[in-house]
Design a protein around this motif. Structure first.
Motif, PDB file in Angstrom:
ATOM      1  N   PRO A 121       0.826  -1.216   0.000  1.00 42.52           N
ATOM      2  CA  PRO A 121       0.000   0.000   0.000  1.00 42.52           C
ATOM      3  C   PRO A 121       0.859   1.264   0.000  1.00 42.52           C
ATOM      4  O   PRO A 121       0.462   2.300  -0.492  1.00 42.52           O
ATOM      5  CB  PRO A 121      -0.814  -0.124   1.295  1.00 42.52           C
ATOM      6  N   ARG A 122       2.070   1.168   0.598  1.00 41.80           N
ATOM      7  CA  ARG A 122       3.011   2.304   0.575  1.00 41.80           C
ATOM      8  C   ARG A 122       4.416   1.762   0.747  1.00 41.80           C
ATOM      9  O   ARG A 122       4.611   0.665   1.293  1.00 41.80           O
ATOM     10  CB  ARG A 122       2.691   3.317   1.664  1.00 41.80           C
ATOM     11  N   GLU A 123       5.379   2.552   0.267  1.00 40.37           N
ATOM     12  CA  GLU A 123       6.777   2.124   0.360  1.00 40.37           C
ATOM     13  C   GLU A 123       7.360   2.530   1.712  1.00 40.37           C
ATOM     14  O   GLU A 123       7.089   3.640   2.205  1.00 40.37           O
ATOM     15  CB  GLU A 123       7.606   2.776  -0.758  1.00 40.37           C
ATOM     16  N   ALA A 125      13.833   5.033  17.152  1.00 39.34           N
ATOM     17  CA  ALA A 125      14.775   5.997  16.573  1.00 39.34           C
ATOM     18  C   ALA A 125      14.022   7.273  16.222  1.00 39.34           C
ATOM     19  O   ALA A 125      12.999   7.230  15.547  1.00 39.34           O
ATOM     20  CB  ALA A 125      15.415   5.405  15.323  1.00 39.34           C
ATOM     21  N   PRO A 126      14.512   8.464  16.663  1.00 40.13           N
ATOM     22  CA  PRO A 126      13.755   9.694  16.500  1.00 40.13           C
ATOM     23  C   PRO A 126      13.452  10.044  15.046  1.00 40.13           C
ATOM     24  O   PRO A 126      12.370  10.500  14.728  1.00 40.13           O
ATOM     25  CB  PRO A 126      14.642  10.754  17.146  1.00 40.13           C
ATOM     26  N   ARG A 127      14.416   9.815  14.117  1.00 41.14           N
ATOM     27  CA  ARG A 127      14.174  10.323  12.772  1.00 41.14           C
ATOM     28  C   ARG A 127      13.867   9.216  11.765  1.00 41.14           C
ATOM     29  O   ARG A 127      13.847   9.425  10.570  1.00 41.14           O
ATOM     30  CB  ARG A 127      15.379  11.145  12.296  1.00 41.14           C
ATOM     31  N   ALA A 128      13.650   8.018  12.257  1.00 40.07           N
ATOM     32  CA  ALA A 128      13.419   6.905  11.328  1.00 40.07           C
ATOM     33  C   ALA A 128      12.035   7.019  10.702  1.00 40.07           C
ATOM     34  O   ALA A 128      11.122   7.584  11.284  1.00 40.07           O
ATOM     35  CB  ALA A 128      13.524   5.573  12.068  1.00 40.07           C
ATOM     36  N   VAL A 129      11.902   6.493   9.518  1.00 36.90           N
ATOM     37  CA  VAL A 129      10.589   6.477   8.866  1.00 36.90           C
ATOM     38  C   VAL A 129       9.758   5.407   9.555  1.00 36.90           C
ATOM     39  O   VAL A 129      10.197   4.274   9.708  1.00 36.90           O
ATOM     40  CB  VAL A 129      10.745   6.119   7.369  1.00 36.90           C
ATOM     41  N   ALA A 130       8.578   5.787   9.996  1.00 38.14           N
ATOM     42  CA  ALA A 130       7.762   4.820  10.746  1.00 38.14           C
ATOM     43  C   ALA A 130       7.291   3.686   9.856  1.00 38.14           C
ATOM     44  O   ALA A 130       6.881   3.905   8.725  1.00 38.14           O
ATOM     45  CB  ALA A 130       6.555   5.532  11.330  1.00 38.14           C
ATOM     46  N   ALA A 131       7.382   2.491  10.412  1.00 35.97           N
ATOM     47  CA  ALA A 131       6.838   1.338   9.696  1.00 35.97           C
ATOM     48  C   ALA A 131       5.341   1.284   9.940  1.00 35.97           C
ATOM     49  O   ALA A 131       4.836   1.925  10.853  1.00 35.97           O
ATOM     50  CB  ALA A 131       7.509   0.071  10.193  1.00 35.97           C
ATOM     51  N   GLU A 132       4.647   0.504   9.101  1.00 24.95           N
ATOM     52  CA  GLU A 132       3.189   0.445   9.266  1.00 24.95           C
ATOM     53  C   GLU A 132       2.823  -0.281  10.544  1.00 24.95           C
ATOM     54  O   GLU A 132       3.565  -1.083  11.050  1.00 24.95           O
ATOM     55  CB  GLU A 132       2.555  -0.312   8.089  1.00 24.95           C
ATOM     56  N   LYS A 141       4.297  -5.640   2.964  1.00 25.11           N
ATOM     57  CA  LYS A 141       4.231  -4.605   4.004  1.00 25.11           C
ATOM     58  C   LYS A 141       4.928  -3.321   3.553  1.00 25.11           C
ATOM     59  O   LYS A 141       4.872  -2.309   4.236  1.00 25.11           O
ATOM     60  CB  LYS A 141       4.883  -5.114   5.290  1.00 25.11           C
ATOM     61  N   GLY A 142       5.671  -3.378   2.447  1.00 20.98           N
ATOM     62  CA  GLY A 142       6.288  -2.156   1.911  1.00 20.98           C
ATOM     63  C   GLY A 142       7.801  -2.091   2.029  1.00 20.98           C
ATOM     64  O   GLY A 142       8.419  -1.101   1.623  1.00 20.98           O
ATOM     65  N   TYR A 143       8.423  -3.123   2.598  1.00 20.00           N
ATOM     66  CA  TYR A 143       9.889  -3.087   2.756  1.00 20.00           C
ATOM     67  C   TYR A 143      10.600  -3.213   1.413  1.00 20.00           C
ATOM     68  O   TYR A 143      10.074  -3.796   0.464  1.00 20.00           O
ATOM     69  CB  TYR A 143      10.357  -4.215   3.688  1.00 20.00           C
ATOM     70  N   GLN A 144      11.823  -2.685   1.349  1.00 16.81           N
ATOM     71  CA  GLN A 144      12.692  -2.874   0.188  1.00 16.81           C
ATOM     72  C   GLN A 144      13.393  -4.216   0.418  1.00 16.81           C
ATOM     73  O   GLN A 144      14.211  -4.352   1.328  1.00 16.81           O
ATOM     74  CB  GLN A 144      13.715  -1.735   0.090  1.00 16.81           C
TER      75      GLN A 144
END
Ligand SMILES: Cc1cc2nc3c(=O)[nH]c(=O)nc-3n(C[C@H](O)[C@H](O)[C@H](O)COP(=O)(O)OP(=O)(O)OC[C@H]3O[C@@H](n4cnc5c(N)ncnc54)[C@H](O)[C@@H]3O)c2cc1C
Ligand code: SF4
Length: 481
Positions: free
Chosen positions: A142-144, A474-481, A168-171
């Motif tokens: 649904p999203r990367e 982690a403060p700046r990590a991209v949140a996982a779904e 789930k969107g993982y690379q």
């Protein structure tokens, strides 16, 4: 028209049409045809829709078998496919090569008295229809997500995990030392059980879904595990087990005594059109030879049936226990016998005799003694019972152990079990290395495709939790779904 269920009382069990042994002895094509729509409906309608479905309980994936049988009987095939695919990343593979006689079908409630529902063949029919109708789609997230996952091994465990994580969107990056995707599905299991195009089709879908495959890359040689851990947020080791078990037996070093995987890989590569000098030279070709295969598992069954198709003069299978106590599928033994294989039960090799190359197997008779701790009767040698078998190709199919991964990966902290398989924490499926997970045969020891898929799916779920928890911390990590 929808078929009414519970037809087992009036409709007998029927398998799809099976090619005659005389014909199939000469080629590597799959031996069963497919059901047509009418037969699939009719057979699915035999299901009694049990309140406690033993078929599902005994399926390692917990496949919702009664529901997809009901949907097939009602002609609702797209929904049947959705249900079958919801718990299984490769129903087209399981429908063909699961030992259903030991799993779902063997435990089907109507088996006693009425013979089981033909679950595997219906599963194959549903999935092949789904491919033909275009219902099988590449994984589409649904999203990367920014995080990446490294998977070592493109066998069923690695592929199942790759698909689940991609959804789930993982690379997702899959590394394999072979030149093709599929692991033992391609280089171990012969075409007459599983056509290679079936695996190639899955590979294509996963590539279309955005999974990156890095083939001809051996982790530990071309890329270190440490480097892989730097590249990715989590790693899955799904490398299978490939170290052939050996037998201490005089003459084992003679020419034309070969390991099962070496033999099967050469045959599979030849079928795929690769250059295989060891096959072309005759060393790994059974044509015109008396063949003896030692072992009683699925691998031994595949070797004997491959040798028949290569044009062996005779094929014998030597196994130290009896038919009832062999690890391989009874169905495979039946096929092999039909194709002309002779089984020599309760017999084990004592010495291989020859002059440079093997000429005879000297064997002795065994009997089954008292049960060991696992409950299995221990085979014991019968004194003065030896006999000789003519043999100019001996294939050793005694099973597989894990390779020494800590040494291979340069990772001495990677903990092992006492069997040499990878030690994981059962709940999280993580190895002793942080962020490194493991699944499939490398954890269980040599097992089944369906268990590898199950493990791959479970590991994917655990890896997702791990990466998501790290991202949340982690403060700046991209949140996982
Ligand atoms: C001859 C044979 C017949 C069988 N028949 C059946 C059957 O009929 N039904 C059934 O259910 N099961 C069968 N099995 C068992 C089944 O194939 C396995 O249980 C299953 O394939 C295990 O899946 P896996 O993903 O764990 O490992 P594998 O399928 O072995 O895949 C592991 C992959 O990892 C790769 N790899 C290994 N080391 C490295 C490395 N260092 N770097 C990069 N890549 C690496 C390998 O190249 C391979 O592609 C059979 C097995 C054999 C040997
Ligand atoms: S056990 Fe057999 S009869 Fe019962 S639900 Fe499963 S397939 Fe149908």
């Amino acid at each position: 028209m929808a078929q009414r269920l519970l037809q087992f009382v009036s409709t007998g069990k029927a398998m799809p049409q099976k090619r005659g042994a005389a014909e199939r002895r000469h080629d590597f094509k799959e031996i069963y045809a497919e059901f047509d729509a009418g037969r699939a409906k009719e057979q699915a309608a035999r299901c009694s829709q049990c309140g406690v479905p033993y078929c599902q309980i005994h399926c390692p994936l917990g496949n919702n078998i009664p529901d997809w049988l009901m949907l097939t009987a009602e002609g609702r095939l797209e929904e049947a496919y959705e249900v079958a695919a919801a718990t299984n990343n490769m129903p087209e593979v399981c429908g063909r090569i699961c030992p259903q006689d030991r799993l779902c079908e063997g435990n089907c409630v109507i088996e006693k008295g009425f013979q089981s529902v033909t679950i595997g063949s219906v599963e194959k029919y549903i999935t092949e229809t789904a491919f033909a109708e275009g219902w099988v789609k590449p994984p589409k997230p649904p999203r990367e997500l920014a995080q990446s996952i490294g998977i070592v091994g493109a066998g069923p465990a690695g592929l199942a995990a790759a698909e689940q994580l991609r959804r789930k969107g993982y690379q997702v990056h899959v590394y394999d030392r072979y030149d093709r995707v599929g692991g033992l599905l391609v280089y171990g299991i012969p075409n007459f059980k599983l056509d290679k195009q079936v695996v190639a089709r899955r590979h294509e879908l996963l590539t279309q879904g955005g999974i990156h495959f890095h083939l001809n890359v051996e982790i530990g040689r071309e890329v270190s595990l440490a480097e892989l851990r730097r590249r990715h947020d989590a790693i899955l080791i799904a490398t299978g087990v490939y170290k052939a078990r050996e037998m201490a037996c005089p003459g084992i070093g003679l020419g034309n005594v070969v390991a099962a995987m070496e033999y099967l890989t050469a045959s599979n590569r030849k079928g795929l059109g690769d250059a295989v000098p060891a096959f072309d030279s005759g060393a790994l070709d059974a044509a015109g030879k008396h063949v003896v295969v030692v072992g009683g598992g699925d691998t031994a069954m595949d070797c004997v049936r491959t040798a028949v198709r290569q044009g062996a003069l005779s094929v014998r299978c030597l196994y130290r226990r009896d038919r009832k106590n062999m690890p391989g599928s009874q169905r495979e033994v039946f096929h092999a016998e039909e194709e002309g294989v002779e089984f020599v039960w309760l017999a084990a090799p004592e010495a291989l005799i020859g002059d440079g190359t093997v000429k005879q197997v000297r064997a002795h008779r065994m009997h089954l003694g008292v049960a060991d701790g696992s409950g299995r009767q221990t085979p014991q040698k019968l004194p003065d019972s030896h006999f000789d078998l003519e043999a100019d190709l001996v294939i050793m199919a005694l099973g597989f152990d894990a390779e020494d991964l800590p040494a291979l990966f340069g990772a001495p902290d990677l903990a092992l079990t006492r069997w040499g398989t990878l030690k994981i924490e059962q709940r999280t499926m993580m190895t002793s290395l942080d962020g490194v997970f493991a699944a499939g045969d490398i954890v269980r020891g040599a097992s089944l495709v369906v268990w590898a898929i199950r493990d791959g799916r479970d590991a994917a779920e655990q890896m997702h939790r791990y990466v998501a928890a790290k991202a949340a911390a982690a403060p700046r990590a991209v949140a996982a779904e």
